[in-house]
Enzyme design. Structure first.
Site, short mmCIF file in Angstrom:
data_model
loop_
_atom_site.label_atom_id
_atom_site.label_comp_id
_atom_site.label_asym_id
_atom_site.label_seq_id
_atom_site.Cartn_x
_atom_site.Cartn_y
_atom_site.Cartn_z
N LEU A 75 0.80 -1.22 0.00
CA LEU A 75 0.00 0.00 0.00
C LEU A 75 0.84 1.28 0.00
O LEU A 75 0.30 2.37 0.17
CB LEU A 75 -0.95 0.00 1.20
CG LEU A 75 -1.94 -1.18 1.24
CD1 LEU A 75 -2.85 -1.08 2.45
CD2 LEU A 75 -2.77 -1.24 -0.05
N CYS A 76 2.14 1.15 -0.21
CA CYS A 76 2.99 2.34 -0.32
C CYS A 76 2.81 2.98 -1.69
O CYS A 76 2.59 2.30 -2.69
CB CYS A 76 4.46 1.97 -0.13
SG CYS A 76 4.95 1.76 1.58
N HIS A 77 2.94 4.30 -1.72
CA HIS A 77 2.84 5.03 -2.97
C HIS A 77 4.19 5.03 -3.70
O HIS A 77 5.24 5.04 -3.07
CB HIS A 77 2.42 6.48 -2.72
CG HIS A 77 1.06 6.60 -2.11
ND1 HIS A 77 0.85 6.49 -0.75
CD2 HIS A 77 -0.15 6.81 -2.67
CE1 HIS A 77 -0.44 6.64 -0.49
NE2 HIS A 77 -1.07 6.83 -1.63
N MET A 111 8.68 4.93 5.03
CA MET A 111 8.85 3.53 4.65
C MET A 111 10.07 3.33 3.77
O MET A 111 10.75 2.30 3.86
CB MET A 111 7.59 3.02 3.93
CG MET A 111 6.36 2.96 4.81
SD MET A 111 6.61 2.03 6.34
CE MET A 111 7.09 0.43 5.71
N GLU A 112 10.37 4.31 2.94
CA GLU A 112 11.56 4.21 2.09
C GLU A 112 12.83 4.21 2.93
O GLU A 112 13.77 3.45 2.66
CB GLU A 112 11.58 5.38 1.09
CG GLU A 112 10.61 5.23 -0.08
CD GLU A 112 9.15 5.43 0.30
OE1 GLU A 112 8.27 5.12 -0.53
OE2 GLU A 112 8.87 5.89 1.44
N ASP A 126 24.05 -11.21 4.55
CA ASP A 126 24.34 -12.16 3.49
C ASP A 126 25.83 -12.25 3.19
O ASP A 126 26.38 -13.33 2.96
CB ASP A 126 23.58 -11.76 2.22
CG ASP A 126 23.89 -12.67 1.05
OD1 ASP A 126 23.66 -13.90 1.16
OD2 ASP A 126 24.37 -12.16 0.01
#
Length: 314
Positions: A75-77, A111-112, A126
């Site tokens: 739901l992020c733009h 969020m980014e 990793d």
């Protein structure tokens, strides 16, 4: 269910519509860490990792992740990012990861920034897992958010009065919608609306009511209607001569946002300024103009009252 921004009336998930919000400069900073053995930290510092330069690879991965956030979080733009940067601080038992992301869009980049930190940490995991099985990723959090509404918060809420100027509404031939939108919107953010009046498009009535509110100490006066090109659109002409100061920035922000949505907004004649110690804003009388004004003005306009009281930009 409609009270939740990510749910529709049926309870299904939906993307939030931000098309009504103005694009502004927004920045978010996030942080996290990856804990590891001291020996692993030494290998990072010396560049002895079997898989190569861990920090450079993790930085590139974090930047790429920030740009791909909308594809990872449903739901992020999708945003046009202006800047992404990632820094690493090496300590005795961990590497602290800090990400900064900026955009000039209608919604924030928290969020980014969080995604950048998370993917940078996963990339380090990793690349180091062959030599360290004890690593742990943690403390991923938002550190700072700049821009948007939350950046312009002011606890102060002015004493407010609303004036709708309309011959038809005053005569009962039409129903007020814009004034009600303004009243509900301002009260929802904590404004004390002391008066809400509807008067016909008569200069004497408009002037007398506004003058009385100014003398009573009303701090914010918003009018709705009388800004068009009709012969009875007289609100601006009536109040403009009373302004001791014109607030061109407020006018430009409202004009720019309105014209970005509908071309005919260029035909409206809104105005903003000071009458005595009262801040007066004259808005077009349409429901759309009322909603746009709330979006543009709230909460930034509340900062004006600390300036009026001599407190500067604090």
């Amino acid at each position: 269910m409609s009270g939740f921004s990510h749910l529709d009336d049926a309870g299904h998930v939906r993307m939030v519509d931000v098309s009504h919000k103005p694009g502004t400069m927004r920045t978010a900073k996030a942080s996290g860490h990856i804990a590891m053995k001291p020996e692993t930290i030494l290998m990072l510092q010396k560049g002895d990792m079997p898989k190569g330069n861990v920090l450079t690879t993790a930085k590139v991965a974090g930047i790429q992740a920030a740009k791909q956030t909308a594809h990872l979080i449903p739901l992020c733009h999708q945003l046009n990012l202006s800047w992404v940067d990632i820094d690493f601080s090496l300590h005795s038992d961990r590497v602290v990861i800090d990400a900064t992301v900026s955009t000039k869009e209608a919604t924030g980049v928290e969020m980014e920034a969080l995604t950048a930190v998370s993917v940078a940490a996963l990339t380090m995991y990793d690349m180091c897992k062959a030599v360290d099985k004890t690593m742990e990723i943690g403390a991923v959090r938002l550190v700072q958010k700049i821009g948007g509404k939350s950046h312009h918060q002011s606890a102060y809420r002015p004493l407010t009065s609303l004036l709708v100027t309309s011959d038809s509404i005053a005569a009962g031939a039409a129903e007020d919608r814009s004034g009600a939108i303004l009243k509900d919107g301002l009260e929802a953010v904590g404004c004390r609306v002391s008066a809400f009046r509807v008067v016909p498009d008569e200069p004497s009535e408009i002037a007398a009511l506004v003058d009385s509110w100014v003398s009573e100490g009303v701090e914010l006066i918003i009018t709705s209607g009388g800004t068009g090109l009709g012969p009875r659109d007289v609100t601006v002409e009536t109040l403009l001569p009373r302004f001791s100061r014109r607030l061109a920035g407020v006018e430009q922000a409202l004009f720019q946002w309105g014209q970005g949505k509908i071309r005919t907004a260029m035909l409206s004649r809104l105005a903003a300024g000071m009458i005595g110690s009262s801040l007066v804003i004259c808005l077009p009388g349409s429901p759309g103009a009322a909603r746009d004004a709330l979006e543009v003005l709230v909460p930034t306009i509340f900062h004006a009252f600390s300036m009026i009281q001599g407190e500067g930009h604090q």
